[in-house]
Scaffold this motif. Structure first.
Motif, PDB file in Angstrom:
ATOM      1  N   THR A  39       0.819  -1.215   0.000  1.00  0.00           N
ATOM      2  CA  THR A  39       0.000   0.000   0.000  1.00  0.00           C
ATOM      3  C   THR A  39       0.850   1.260   0.000  1.00  0.00           C
ATOM      4  N   GLU A 102       6.410   0.601  -7.074  1.00  0.00           N
ATOM      5  CA  GLU A 102       5.293   1.560  -7.154  1.00  0.00           C
ATOM      6  C   GLU A 102       4.552   1.424  -8.477  1.00  0.00           C
ATOM      7  N   ARG A 105       2.435  -1.744  -8.552  1.00  0.00           N
ATOM      8  CA  ARG A 105       1.263  -1.661  -7.672  1.00  0.00           C
ATOM      9  C   ARG A 105       0.036  -1.177  -8.423  1.00  0.00           C
TER      10      ARG A 105
END
Length: 106
Positions: A39, A102, A105
């Motif tokens: 997250t 990142e 994701r």
């Protein structure tokens, strides 16, 4: 992509992040984290005087805070399974690894 840390390595194969720490005491098992489950990431570059770190934040977990003191100041404790301290020479690769995670994701 592999990043050499202070007491271990972080590897990323495009889907899984693997943090393998050099044992201090009992041999810890490598920690595998799916990039889609991350997250957030925290990255602090190392300097000439202090090591930096890479840390991955997972749902439902609180990121370990930075420790104080002379030798370990400014980075999460060794016992945190989702982070690894990095030396200054690994800053470029660590920054690229964090950017790749990142991107994976999304």
């Amino acid at each position: 992509m592999d990043v050499e840390g202070v007491l271990g390595t972080i590897s990323f194969d495009g889907e899984w992040v693997t943090i393998t720490k050099t044992p201090v005491g009992p041999k810890p098992a490598p920690v595998r984290i799916r990039a889609a489950d991350v997250t957030g990431t925290r990255y602090k570059p190392g300097t000439r005087l202090m090591h930096g770190y890479v840390q991955f934040v997972l749902p439902g977990s609180v990121p370990a805070g930075e420790k104080g003191g002379v030798l370990h100041a400014g980075r999460p404790p060794y016992e945190d399974p989702h982070s690894l301290s990095i030396p200054r020479k690994s800053n470029d690769l660590a920054e690229k690894l964090v950017a790749a995670v990142e991107q994976a994701r999304d």
